[in-house]
Write an enzyme that holds these catalytic residues in place. Structure first.
Site, PDB file in Angstrom:
ATOM      1  CD  GLU A 100      -2.902  -1.156   2.260  1.00  0.00           C
ATOM      2  OE1 GLU A 100      -3.892  -1.865   2.097  1.00  0.00           O
ATOM      3  OE2 GLU A 100      -2.747  -0.423   3.237  1.00  0.00           O
ATOM      4  CB  CYS A 116       3.073   7.801   2.535  1.00  0.00           C
ATOM      5  SG  CYS A 116       3.409   6.687   3.898  1.00  0.00           S
ATOM      6  CB  CYS A 123       6.927  -4.433   9.302  1.00  0.00           C
ATOM      7  SG  CYS A 123       8.310  -3.664  10.190  1.00  0.00           S
ATOM      8  CB  CYS A 127       5.846  -1.387  16.568  1.00  0.00           C
ATOM      9  SG  CYS A 127       7.544  -1.115  16.026  1.00  0.00           S
ATOM     10  CB  CYS A 130       2.585  -0.718  13.890  1.00  0.00           C
ATOM     11  SG  CYS A 130       2.766  -0.652  12.096  1.00  0.00           S
ATOM     12  CB  CYS A 349       0.791   6.847  10.761  1.00  0.00           C
ATOM     13  SG  CYS A 349       1.274   8.412  10.155  1.00  0.00           S
TER      14      CYS A 349
HETATM   15  N1  SAH Z   1       8.980   1.260   9.923  1.00  0.00           N
HETATM   16  C1  SAH Z   1       9.246   2.638   9.871  1.00  0.00           C
HETATM   17  C2  SAH Z   1       8.398   3.375   8.851  1.00  0.00           C
HETATM   18  C3  SAH Z   1       6.973   2.981   8.710  1.00  0.00           C
HETATM   19  S1  SAH Z   1       5.940   3.334  10.085  1.00  0.00           S
HETATM   20  C4  SAH Z   1       9.105   3.259  11.246  1.00  0.00           C
HETATM   21  O1  SAH Z   1       8.570   2.614  12.142  1.00  0.00           O
HETATM   22  O2  SAH Z   1       9.532   4.401  11.402  1.00  0.00           O
HETATM   23  C5  SAH Z   1       5.689   5.077   9.891  1.00  0.00           C
HETATM   24  C6  SAH Z   1       5.256   5.793  11.160  1.00  0.00           C
HETATM   25  O3  SAH Z   1       3.944   5.370  11.552  1.00  0.00           O
HETATM   26  C7  SAH Z   1       6.163   5.525  12.350  1.00  0.00           C
HETATM   27  O4  SAH Z   1       6.571   6.741  12.940  1.00  0.00           O
HETATM   28  C8  SAH Z   1       5.287   4.760  13.315  1.00  0.00           C
HETATM   29  O5  SAH Z   1       5.645   5.015  14.648  1.00  0.00           O
HETATM   30  C9  SAH Z   1       3.914   5.295  12.958  1.00  0.00           C
HETATM   31  N2  SAH Z   1       2.815   4.434  13.361  1.00  0.00           N
HETATM   32  C10 SAH Z   1       2.805   3.086  13.392  1.00  0.00           C
HETATM   33  N3  SAH Z   1       1.594   2.641  13.836  1.00  0.00           N
HETATM   34  C11 SAH Z   1       0.841   3.744  14.098  1.00  0.00           C
HETATM   35  C12 SAH Z   1      -0.509   3.942  14.541  1.00  0.00           C
HETATM   36  N4  SAH Z   1      -1.311   2.930  14.791  1.00  0.00           N
HETATM   37  N5  SAH Z   1      -0.927   5.215  14.674  1.00  0.00           N
HETATM   38  C13 SAH Z   1      -0.137   6.269  14.359  1.00  0.00           C
HETATM   39  N6  SAH Z   1       1.112   6.133  13.925  1.00  0.00           N
HETATM   40  C14 SAH Z   1       1.609   4.885  13.777  1.00  0.00           C
HETATM   41 FE1  SF4 Z   2       7.343  -1.916  11.337  1.00  0.00          FE
HETATM   42 FE2  SF4 Z   2       5.134  -0.648  12.034  1.00  0.00          FE
HETATM   43 FE3  SF4 Z   2       7.177  -0.794  13.742  1.00  0.00          FE
HETATM   44 FE4  SF4 Z   2       7.385   0.761  11.544  1.00  0.00          FE
HETATM   45  S1  SF4 Z   2       5.975   1.040  13.262  1.00  0.00           S
HETATM   46  S2  SF4 Z   2       8.892  -0.695  12.363  1.00  0.00           S
HETATM   47  S3  SF4 Z   2       6.167  -0.469  10.087  1.00  0.00           S
HETATM   48  S4  SF4 Z   2       5.975  -2.549  12.990  1.00  0.00           S
END
Ligand code: SAH
Ligand code: SF4
Length: 354
Positions: A100, A116, A123, A127, A130, A349
């Site tokens: 996506e 984006c 991934c 986290c 996420c 995000c």
């Molecule tokens: N993996 C990389 C880039 C993709 S995630 C990283 O983690 O930086 C891009 C951004 O989305 C990151 O700053 C992450 O903290 C944020 N993000 C992830 N899950 C989210 C959520 N549920 N709500 C808001 N931001 C989120």
């Molecule tokens: Fe991966 Fe989501 Fe963590 Fe970014 S925020 S490193 S996309 S699990």
């Protein structure tokens, strides 16, 4: 994050077994092409030169390319326009996997677009807030697939000219887990013979893979760096971002020092506010302390947690967000609240989930 020794993310992209994508080639890879390599490169990388029926190249060059390379782009299979003008796009790759990306136009009078984009299918970092993290990792994207993603978005939704484009590697995946392909894609996208997107307009966002940050720091061309901080104690950060168990806040801070900012360059710090987990005034104070003398070279982006079924975290009340913001400002930090785009189409995000 996976603790096994076989890294699933090292699995080659499927094109390694078939014909590689022509969109992952640099001019030096095109030396043998009929006509000038620079010409073939620019025809591949400049969508405004394409014709209805495909690349604007003579038959000889087209046949030369087709003999060894794949000239098809990822296919836009779904397009979800949001009320706020952003569009979430689903692209299908050659092996049927889906990724996506989000197309976000800014200001109508001075049309600029932020794209984006994704770096992996899924991934590995896990986290807990996420949606992509909940999928696990399927595979890396190749450089050709990353570039192809950008070209397919431009072709479908614009803009016509590349000077209006900003790229953020904030879609699916951890770009520094796929550093070689991501960096090759950046070389291609930044190349003056192609889209020529300035490195000041390319931001790579990472959860904090310290060795890869240190490696990228010395690479040319070098994009801007964003770090997803998301917590201010090792205990809390390890809880929500397992990568912190390997490289903690102290190591991360050293890596940022070693990054060495160029004149005018900023480090972006992303901080997703999670109600009851990282949103107290003590957290705001610790964040300011952790930044220390990075005080002048940073921008903090506060992000409201985008709620989704794969996580129990909720966004804090607006007053709490405001208090956090005010405390950071009072401590001399540069801070903005991210306007999440594409929320209504699950394009914001952390909501990118196949
Ligand atoms: N993996 C990389 C880039 C993709 S995630 C990283 O983690 O930086 C891009 C951004 O989305 C990151 O700053 C992450 O903290 C944020 N993000 C992830 N899950 C989210 C959520 N549920 N709500 C808001 N931001 C989120
Ligand atoms: Fe991966 Fe989501 Fe963590 Fe970014 S925020 S490193 S996309 S699990």
């Amino acid at each position: 994050m996976s603790t096994t020794t076989a890294n699933p993310w090292d699995a080659p992209a499927p094109e390694a077994q078939g014909r590689p994508s022509a969109f992952g080639l640099l001019p030096e890879d095109l030396e043998g092409a009929p006509g000038r390599a620079a010409h073939v490169f620019s025809r591949l990388q400049r969508p405004w030169t394409w014709r209805e029926e495909g690349l604007c190249l003579n038959r000889e060059a087209r046949e030369w390319l087709a003999a060894s390379y794949d000239t098809s782009l990822p296919v836009v299979v779904e397009s979800h326009p949001s009320e706020d003008g952003a569009t979430k796009v689903v692209l299908r790759l050659r092996d049927g996997e889906r990724i996506e990306a989000v197309h976000m136009p800014r200001e109508v009078r001075n049309p600029r677009v932020t794209l984006c984009i994704s770096s992996q299918v899924g991934c590995a970092m896990g986290c807990t807030f996420c949606a992509t993290g909940a999928m696990g990792i399927k595979r890396n994207l190749s450089a050709g697939e990353i570039v192809g993603q950008v070209l397919a978005l431009i072709r479908t939704l614009g803009p016509e000219r590349p000077h209006a484009i900003t790229l953020v590697f904030m879609g699916m995946g951890e770009p520094l887990h796929n550093l070689d392909n991501v960096h090759r894609a950046i070389r291609i996208l930044n190349h003056p013979g192609g889209l020529n997107i300035s490195t000041r307009r390319i931001t790579v966002s990472t959860s904090g893979l310290v060795p890869a940050i240190e490696k990228l720091a010395r690479m040319e061309p070098r994009p801007w760096l964003a770090l997803s901080l998301n917590a201010t104690t090792d205990e809390a950060r390890s809880r929500v971002m397992p990568v912190n168990r390997v490289w903690n806040l102290g190591r991360l801070r050293e890596a940022l020092d070693a990054w060495g900012l160029a004149p005018g360059e900023k480090l972006l710090l992303e901080y997703v506010l999670l109600a009851g987990e990282n949103d107290t005034l003590e957290d705001a104070d610790r964040l300011a302390d952790w930044l220390g003398d990075l005080r002048h070279g940073h921008n903090i982006n506060l992000i409201r947690m985008n709620e989704h079924p794969a996580s129990d975290f909720r966004q804090p009340a607006e007053e709490r967000l405001q208090a956090f913001l005010d405390r950071l400002k009072a401590r001399g930090c540069f801070v903005t609240v991210r306007k999440s785009r594409g929320r209504d189409v699950q394009g914001a995000c952390g909501q990118l989930l196949k």
